[in-house]
Design a protein around this motif. Sequence first.
Motif, PDB file in Angstrom:
ATOM      1  N   ASN A  42      12.673  42.338  30.214  1.00 32.44           N
ATOM      2  CA  ASN A  42      13.657  42.130  29.055  1.00 32.44           C
ATOM      3  C   ASN A  42      12.823  42.704  27.677  1.00 32.44           C
ATOM      4  O   ASN A  42      13.537  43.309  26.854  1.00 32.44           O
ATOM      5  CB  ASN A  42      13.818  40.831  28.861  1.00 32.44           C
ATOM      6  N   THR A  43      11.439  42.327  28.016  1.00 38.53           N
ATOM      7  CA  THR A  43      10.742  42.829  26.509  1.00 38.53           C
ATOM      8  C   THR A  43      10.788  44.342  26.505  1.00 38.53           C
ATOM      9  O   THR A  43      11.133  45.171  25.470  1.00 38.53           O
ATOM     10  CB  THR A  43       9.584  42.205  26.475  1.00 38.53           C
ATOM     11  N   PHE A  44      10.518  44.940  27.613  1.00 38.67           N
ATOM     12  CA  PHE A  44      10.462  46.476  27.799  1.00 38.67           C
ATOM     13  C   PHE A  44      11.753  47.151  27.411  1.00 38.67           C
ATOM     14  O   PHE A  44      11.872  48.000  26.497  1.00 38.67           O
ATOM     15  CB  PHE A  44      10.129  46.968  29.233  1.00 38.67           C
ATOM     16  N   GLU A  45      12.952  46.445  27.822  1.00 37.47           N
ATOM     17  CA  GLU A  45      14.007  47.175  27.478  1.00 37.47           C
ATOM     18  C   GLU A  45      14.450  47.203  26.138  1.00 37.47           C
ATOM     19  O   GLU A  45      14.877  47.900  25.462  1.00 37.47           O
ATOM     20  CB  GLU A  45      15.400  46.317  28.254  1.00 37.47           C
ATOM     21  N   TYR A  46      14.074  45.983  25.480  1.00 38.94           N
ATOM     22  CA  TYR A  46      14.506  45.566  24.164  1.00 38.94           C
ATOM     23  C   TYR A  46      13.820  46.452  23.043  1.00 38.94           C
ATOM     24  O   TYR A  46      14.263  47.017  22.303  1.00 38.94           O
ATOM     25  CB  TYR A  46      14.002  44.109  23.812  1.00 38.94           C
ATOM     26  N   TYR A  47      12.349  46.629  23.501  1.00 32.90           N
ATOM     27  CA  TYR A  47      11.743  47.533  22.514  1.00 32.90           C
ATOM     28  C   TYR A  47      11.873  49.075  22.611  1.00 32.90           C
ATOM     29  O   TYR A  47      11.883  49.817  21.708  1.00 32.90           O
ATOM     30  CB  TYR A  47      10.380  46.995  22.426  1.00 32.90           C
ATOM     31  N   LEU A  48      11.879  49.399  23.847  1.00 39.66           N
ATOM     32  CA  LEU A  48      12.281  50.799  24.349  1.00 39.66           C
ATOM     33  C   LEU A  48      13.129  51.485  23.583  1.00 39.66           C
ATOM     34  O   LEU A  48      13.184  52.613  22.738  1.00 39.66           O
ATOM     35  CB  LEU A  48      12.148  51.038  25.732  1.00 39.66           C
TER      36      LEU A  48
END
Lengths: 748, 748
Positions: free
Chosen positions: B604-610
């Motif tokens: 989730n974090t990856f997706e959000y910040y990417l």
Amino acid sequence: MKKTKQQNNLIIERKNRKSYEELMTDETIFALANGVLGTRGHFIEGYGMYDYPQTLVNGFYNTYPYKYEENYKQFPQVGQTIVNLPDASYIKIESDDEVIDLSHAEFIELDRNLDMNQGTTFRKATYLTKHGYEFQIVEEKIVPYDINMVVSRLKVKSNNYQGKIRLTSYLRMPLEKKAHPLDPRLPYATKDLDIEQIHADHDFAYLTARTTNTSLSARVCMTHDQPLDYKVEDDEVHASMIYDLKPNIDISLTKYQLYYTDLETDDFDQAMDEDLKNLRKFEDYVETETIIRKDFWSKSDIQVDDTRIEQALHFNIYQLNLSGGVQPSTSIAAKGITGEGYEGHYFWDTEIYLLPFFILTQPQKAKNLLMYRYQTLHHARLEAKNLGGTRGAKIPWRTINGKEASPYYPAGSAQIHINSDIAFAIKSYFEATNDLEFMTDYGAEILLETAIFLLDYGHFQNQSFHLNSVTGPDEYSAIVDNNYYTNRMAKAHFEYTYDFITEHKDSLNALLERIDITNNDLELMKKAAKQMTLLVNQESNVIKQDASFMSKKELDIEGIPKQNFPLLLNYHPLYIYKHQVLKQADTMIALVLLDEHDKTLYQNTFEYYLKRTTHDSSLSKCIYGIAAYHLGHHELGYKYFKAVTEFDLMDVKKFTRYGLHVANLGGSYLMLIYGLFGIRMNKILLINPAYQTEIKKAKTTILYQGVSIDLSLNQQKINIKTNAPLTVMIYGQKVIIDQEHEFEMISF
Amino acid sequence: MKKTKQQNNLIIERKNRKSYEELMTDETIFALANGVLGTRGHFIEGYGMYDYPQTLVNGFYNTYPYKYEENYKQFPQVGQTIVNLPDASYIKIESDDEVIDLSHAEFIELDRNLDMNQGTTFRKATYLTKHGYEFQIVEEKIVPYDINMVVSRLKVKSNNYQGKIRLTSYLRMPLEKKAHPLDPRLPYATKDLDIEQIHADHDFAYLTARTTNTSLSARVCMTHDQPLDYKVEDDEVHASMIYDLKPNIDISLTKYQLYYTDLETDDFDQAMDEDLKNLRKFEDYVETETIIRKDFWSKSDIQVDDTRIEQALHFNIYQLNLSGGVQPSTSIAAKGITGEGYEGHYFWDTEIYLLPFFILTQPQKAKNLLMYRYQTLHHARLEAKNLGGTRGAKIPWRTINGKEASPYYPAGSAQIHINSDIAFAIKSYFEATNDLEFMTDYGAEILLETAIFLLDYGHFQNQSFHLNSVTGPDEYSAIVDNNYYTNRMAKAHFEYTYDFITEHKDSLNALLERIDITNNDLELMKKAAKQMTLLVNQESNVIKQDASFMSKKELDIEGIPKQNFPLLLNYHPLYIYKHQVLKQADTMIALVLLDEHDKTLYQNTFEYYLKRTTHDSSLSKCIYGIAAYHLGHHELGYKYFKAVTEFDLMDVKKFTRYGLHVANLGGSYLMLIYGLFGIRMNKILLINPAYQTEIKKAKTTILYQGVSIDLSLNQQKINIKTNAPLTVMIYGQKVIIDQEHEFEMISF
């Protein structure tokens, strides 16, 4: 018919303040000005060593390139600085073989005063020379209200010297400015003027100089009441005369310094010729000034039975009144026209701290000050774009020419609250004057453009409107989210803009079309106001200064050594920012200005932040003082009232030498008006006098909606007298004042 | 016995890249270095116009006064800059009446290569002069590994010109640096060197110069393989010779440039005399270098069946290896020794992006790099105090000499995570080497001093430990609270420090006493680690980059015109800071380095910040790429792997001309090691190869705890071979590798 008031306590006297520090401070205290020209209280005979005479014209400025070690092109690339004018203040005094000044002789005695009845300073200095002669130098000085001129009358006397005295009167380029590289509040040394022309006639001389970058021209002319021998020597004019001095008999010389800049005059020659023809004697100027000052005092009557507070208030509004507001092309600098501190820049100080005085006593000056913002609105529009905005106008944080000049944006451009501060001032002005013409022609446009910038800067998230990455008034927190003051003022700004525009839609349609503001924009403002994020700690019922403040580390302010204040000079910004510490009132300003009704919230918030405030800024204590009065903490209110009123007179921060703290001058007036009398400028004037016991008697006069109002406090009674019927709100009750009304203070 | 590996794909060839931009970029690509001395790939014959040859010694620097428009005394008051050395690179080539260079002749053809087998560059340029002559200039160049020398062999040939050729070899002060006032990443032009001595002997010449402020001395000596006529003319030495050129027959001249600075040499004369005596032929140096490079390639074996990725990885680690780490007195600059970008400063790049390569292939260099931090720890202690701290050490954000040199603290000093970055590197080094001596003598002290600073900077509130007013790796948010990366790394830092010190208490008691760290301090670290604030948005199960990030305004990154990137050059910091936009990976670095186990949170974090990352920094994509591999997004991982490896070779950001992006060189290695092979340097080596299908075959060799490990990937199989038994953790299972072990990739 209004009867003339008798104003007392209008003379500031100081004796034997002879140290370097005191002399520098008193240069500020004894500064004279007329709202355009200002000159400091330096000695006409100089000190012989650390002389730096300053004569300034409000708004006469130069630019210089800013250098950033990490530059961003959106940062202001040039600085702006008020320019010290060519110096015509100096007269060298020489006996047969001695120079009479502080470097060559000793002080025996020094007496000075500022007479606010007649607008003059008086100084008597008695020197003892190395050869044992005693000389008495008397200097009287005036800056007439309607001409940019300094008139000085010099008298020299000795009780034991007999012989020649040579007086040499100088006209020269300004002396070199000293740099203060480690105090960000003080200017760098820059060369701002090039000499263009120097001319000595048989009975006058002048020097014309031009600013190096802004290409503004200034001419200084000097002449005297006696025929002197004028000579150009290099870049200076010396005009001298030799007198025979006999014991105990004065010799006397009056010097006229005339200042012209192309901010006010197109044709220097013509203006100068005319002025030279019309010169009058020193006494004549005093006579005229006395009439003018009398009128001023009658309109700005202040009486307080605490004579120190009274005198200080007189001094403060006297100086405030002469610091600007004369023309719509300038505002009022942080140091007025009394010094180069803060480079002669205009801040929000004008609208929040100074304007109420002008609104309530001289609304034309208030209008001039607001017009300055209108006239520079095009620059504010560009600054909005510079900050990434797509619409509206961003008022510069510090400026002379209307462009942003703040090189340190965290305590500069980030203070977007200035948009709402200006809006608040416009609202106050309009409520107090009903000047609808100003509003439709200018005010509405400023309101709208500054509001639309804020709307664009912020955003809606989860049914809330947020303003992120801003700095509030308190500069010991920077780049924070949802600063309460910023948001609360923006809310008021949106609401008022919506209401005013909606109410006057018909006459404003052309404006709305021209600046491309739609109904939808107005509705969004209304929505943003309604959904404005206003953070309160629910547990403690204290307003949060911003989203992060309360989660920061506590700082033991009491434990910090005195010499480490102000913190900004002694700690890294990161250290300051990460702590719960305030430079100055922040949230409390919103509660004070917008007259927050929730008493518990008000009280809790007051307590919470007061403990954490250093008052490192001179904009702080007056706000806490007003709040203290409002909350019934009248002992504290009184303590702050004293401290605020005497701030410069007592040189509390050891910084008065760089110029008066003009915001604090205004702040002391706010303590009287907002604090003691509980005035707020709404559509219906609010009068909620503070319950207090320290001040038994106080009086003042204000003008509201065209009606002159005398407010007087006598023990626990308040008396209101008007020269025409006026509806006011007293302690929440609507009252029509028809001539006179008396009521009791209410204790909370 | 380890068998020698055969490394292919070690030649970088470029043809006909003739534009100004290409030539400048290729100066960087064809830069040569030996870890101390670096020289760019400028033409020996110059370009005739925009020449700016740069030869640099790592850590040879000057200072200059910083100027702030609003100065605070805690700000660094002097800047530091690597100094371009006197130039001995130039040989002017003249025919009878023509100069042969780009300003006087046209390119017909240009061939260049870097041969990483032997450490040489080769360049063949064919010019057509205005008189119609064709000249072929061949330049071969080498920088031997053990001496600060550049050896260039020049050959000149023509197929249609017959006549005189004059070669004039120069030794001169460096050419004037060009200033870039509006790009904060580039240095200002400053005058850094004064000439001290210039001397021409019969067969060599030298020039000694001294830095203006740091008083460091440098000598450059030139000599040639043929007797030339050496003459001093003003501040230059010209050594010339006239040849008779016959068609299709080469003339050849080898030039030796010898560099001495008092960072390495006490006695210039002695060192120079010795070196001059021992000069060898060009081929001899090539021969020695070939052996050294072979050894390097065997220890740093990389094979990938994607030849572009393979070649780029070779280039990257080749250049990385030569960028520093040779002596403990310096670190590795952001541009290595290949250009003056970022002024030759050292950042956290070294420890987080570069060190893993050295740890895993040349631990002695890794130790040298860490020793640099130890040797400058006294400066870091002073910087801690400067930031208001009472204890510990704050590693400077950017520095050469160990003092903070970052003038813009929001993206500088505020990045206190650098303390934990260094701690993380120390931990990795120790886990990979078991070098307990380093730890007890140096490492523990750094761990403790950097930890205690953080403990002091932060505070406990409501059973949580907070770090406020910091900036994380992502410089598009600044001065925020509880940045996840900073806090998570500090937690690991505290935990590791506590554990290590506790475990080795007996041997560290003297240290603890000396630096005044008590048991209570250690317990507080443990507590702070336990109570560390790590913010997660519970609703979306996404880590919050910091306390405010998620409440900021969204930015339509797709909608921003391409030419407006990098944003920092085109938008006001406030505009950037108030939006949800990242310059570079931030939270994700913590997840990658510390190998976060919660897959959903990770994803989730990856997706959000990417989505919100611009990759305006070259430190960004490798991290997202590693994370993508970890999460099974192997197509994206592969895409980023290509982009990262070819970042400089393809000049993706049009910025390679200012020097190699050394962090990205290291980052590409991290993509291989952390990403593809899933290596993490714990007490037990973790190997979690990414499930992916794009790369069928890949091999590399690393050294861990004294054991050489060959890792190879073949289709979905991974093979591990060691030269001694080693316990490793493969996909969560402990395995003892005794010679060889094969397993299948696991798909998530």
